[in-house]
Structure formats: C-alpha cells, structure tokens
Design a protein around this motif. Structure first.
Motif, PDB file in Angstrom:
ATOM      1  N   ASP A 141      41.587 -32.764  37.128  1.00 39.20           N
ATOM      2  CA  ASP A 141      41.479 -34.130  37.957  1.00 39.20           C
ATOM      3  C   ASP A 141      39.501 -33.781  37.431  1.00 39.20           C
ATOM      4  OD1 ASP A 141      39.731 -34.717  40.432  1.00 39.20           O
ATOM      5  OD2 ASP A 141      41.016 -33.760  41.676  1.00 39.20           O
ATOM      6  N   GLU A 142      39.171 -34.525  36.776  1.00 30.72           N
ATOM      7  CA  GLU A 142      37.981 -35.206  35.810  1.00 30.72           C
ATOM      8  C   GLU A 142      37.191 -35.031  37.531  1.00 30.72           C
ATOM      9  OE1 GLU A 142      38.311 -38.665  33.656  1.00 30.72           O
ATOM     10  OE2 GLU A 142      40.167 -37.998  32.810  1.00 30.72           O
ATOM     11  N   LEU A 143      37.101 -35.703  38.260  1.00 32.79           N
ATOM     12  CA  LEU A 143      35.664 -35.265  39.187  1.00 32.79           C
ATOM     13  C   LEU A 143      35.546 -34.144  39.811  1.00 32.79           C
ATOM     14  CD1 LEU A 143      33.294 -36.339  41.224  1.00 32.79           C
ATOM     15  CD2 LEU A 143      35.549 -36.989  42.954  1.00 32.79           C
ATOM     16  N   VAL A 144      36.583 -33.110  39.551  1.00 31.94           N
ATOM     17  CA  VAL A 144      36.591 -31.819  40.605  1.00 31.94           C
ATOM     18  C   VAL A 144      36.058 -30.385  39.119  1.00 31.94           C
ATOM     19  CG1 VAL A 144      36.946 -29.734  41.195  1.00 31.94           C
ATOM     20  CG2 VAL A 144      37.830 -31.581  42.462  1.00 31.94           C
ATOM     21  N   THR A 145      36.464 -30.809  37.727  1.00 34.02           N
ATOM     22  CA  THR A 145      36.482 -30.776  36.826  1.00 34.02           C
ATOM     23  C   THR A 145      34.044 -30.425  36.545  1.00 34.02           C
ATOM     24  OG1 THR A 145      37.767 -30.522  36.060  1.00 34.02           O
ATOM     25  CG2 THR A 145      36.461 -30.196  34.521  1.00 34.02           C
ATOM     26  N   SER A 146      34.310 -31.796  36.167  1.00 37.48           N
ATOM     27  CA  SER A 146      32.649 -32.390  35.740  1.00 37.48           C
ATOM     28  C   SER A 146      31.931 -31.463  36.850  1.00 37.48           C
ATOM     29  CB  SER A 146      32.644 -33.632  36.235  1.00 37.48           C
ATOM     30  OG  SER A 146      33.201 -34.547  36.889  1.00 37.48           O
ATOM     31  N   THR A 147      32.049 -32.173  38.708  1.00 39.82           N
ATOM     32  CA  THR A 147      31.221 -30.874  39.632  1.00 39.82           C
ATOM     33  C   THR A 147      30.798 -29.856  39.583  1.00 39.82           C
ATOM     34  OG1 THR A 147      32.176 -33.147  40.772  1.00 39.82           O
ATOM     35  CG2 THR A 147      30.916 -31.516  41.908  1.00 39.82           C
ATOM     36  N   LEU A 148      32.096 -28.892  39.235  1.00 44.43           N
ATOM     37  CA  LEU A 148      32.662 -28.079  39.111  1.00 44.43           C
ATOM     38  C   LEU A 148      31.363 -27.169  38.041  1.00 44.43           C
ATOM     39  CD1 LEU A 148      36.066 -26.376  40.965  1.00 44.43           C
ATOM     40  CD2 LEU A 148      33.119 -26.843  41.802  1.00 44.43           C
ATOM     41  N   ARG A 149      31.548 -28.101  37.328  1.00 42.43           N
ATOM     42  CA  ARG A 149      30.794 -27.304  35.947  1.00 42.43           C
ATOM     43  C   ARG A 149      29.236 -27.368  35.889  1.00 42.43           C
ATOM     44  NH1 ARG A 149      34.681 -29.486  30.972  1.00 42.43           N
ATOM     45  NH2 ARG A 149      35.436 -28.300  31.141  1.00 42.43           N
ATOM     46  N   MET A 150      29.383 -28.359  36.270  1.00 39.23           N
ATOM     47  CA  MET A 150      27.442 -28.805  36.643  1.00 39.23           C
ATOM     48  C   MET A 150      27.567 -27.547  37.696  1.00 39.23           C
ATOM     49  SD  MET A 150      26.389 -29.964  39.195  1.00 39.23           S
ATOM     50  CE  MET A 150      26.974 -31.040  40.093  1.00 39.23           C
ATOM     51  N   ALA A 151      27.897 -28.048  38.899  1.00 40.23           N
ATOM     52  CA  ALA A 151      27.309 -26.818  39.791  1.00 40.23           C
ATOM     53  C   ALA A 151      27.548 -24.811  39.304  1.00 40.23           C
ATOM     54  CB  ALA A 151      28.497 -26.073  40.934  1.00 40.23           C
ATOM     55  N   LEU A 152      28.487 -24.746  38.094  1.00 42.94           N
ATOM     56  CA  LEU A 152      28.529 -23.107  37.578  1.00 42.94           C
ATOM     57  C   LEU A 152      27.441 -23.349  36.453  1.00 42.94           C
ATOM     58  CD1 LEU A 152      31.938 -22.556  36.765  1.00 42.94           C
ATOM     59  CD2 LEU A 152      30.162 -21.292  38.224  1.00 42.94           C
ATOM     60  N   THR A 153      26.871 -24.392  35.800  1.00 39.97           N
ATOM     61  CA  THR A 153      25.637 -24.585  35.281  1.00 39.97           C
ATOM     62  C   THR A 153      23.780 -24.892  36.018  1.00 39.97           C
ATOM     63  OG1 THR A 153      26.482 -26.628  33.343  1.00 39.97           O
ATOM     64  CG2 THR A 153      24.975 -26.245  33.018  1.00 39.97           C
TER      65      THR A 153
END
Length: 151
Positions: free
Chosen positions: A20-32
C-alpha cells in the motif's frame, strides 16, 4: 519506545507487506517527523505518546493546509494526495470535538479560571487548551474563547 510510535512502525511494516504505497509513504513521513522531534533540542530522547500525538497533529495540519493551497492553485491531483495522507494520519489522532462539546469545555474552563474580558485571552486560551487536550484545532479553540470572552 512509546506505544504510539510502536504502533506506527507495526502499521508501516504491514502496509509495506500489503504494498500500500499511500499508507507506506505517509507512515514513513510521520515516523521521520517523530524521529526529527526526538533528536531536536540539546539531547536526543524518546517521545511520550502525547508528544507523538502532537507531532502527528502538526503533520495532519500541514497536509490539510497543503491540500487547500493546491486546490486554490488548481492542482487537484496534489490536493487529493494531501487529503488522502491526512486521512491516514487522522486514524491515529483522537476524535475531534463537536462544536457543542467544544463550547461546553471552553465554558467550563473559563468559569473555573474566572476569566472575563479581552485582557484574559492568553490565560484563558491556556486553560481552554488544557481542557480540550488536543481534541480540537487551536483556531477553533481560539475562536470559541474569543466569542465567550466578548460576552
């Protein structure tokens, strides 16, 4: 590790496995953003759940404002992407208060502190934000405090 940060990392791994690209990129951004907040200041430290929620709230607000800016500029595809990222982040945030609930909480905080008149805006805002505890945006809280102090 805070339970909120652990939940974000667990959900990120699940999203990666599900591709799931959207959730993956969003959660990566949040964790960053969380990790950046952890190392900001004089010494690196672990954030509490409340602090992680604060970071997520700021990130969701950034997405909301960016979506408005993109929509105003006629960039609908980017606005849609920002709204989708905000929806992913909002799943981790507490439910927002209704206008009636916000009105009651602010009234209770103002009555408890004995605030009145425009000169009491600063301390009244501090008391109201403590009462609301992140369940409403600062702008909504400020508008309600201003409205009730004007009476």
């Amino acid at each position: 590790m805070s339970t909120m940060k652990a939940r974000l990392e667990t959900d990120l791994r699940a999203a990666m496995k599900a591709r799931d690209e959207l959730v993956t990129s969003t959660l990566r951004m949040a964790l960053t953003a969380v990790k950046a907040a952890e190392v900001s200041g004089k010494a690196a430290r672990e954030l509490s759940d409340d602090e992680v929620l604060g970071v997520l709230t700021k990130e969701a607000k950034k997405r909301r404002e960016a979506a408005v800016a993109f929509a105003d500029a006629g960039r609908d595809a980017l606005a849609t992407k920002e709204r989708a990222e905000e929806e992913v982040l909002s799943a981790y945030l507490p439910a927002q208060l209704s206008d009636d609930d916000l009105r009651e909480l602010v009234a209770g905080a103002l009555a408890a502190g004995g605030f009145s008149g425009k000169q009491g805006m600063g301390p009244a805002m501090k008391a109201a934000q403590a009462a609301v505890a992140g369940r409403a945006e600062g702008g909504r809280i400020a508008a309600e405090v201003r409205r009730q102090l004007a009476v």
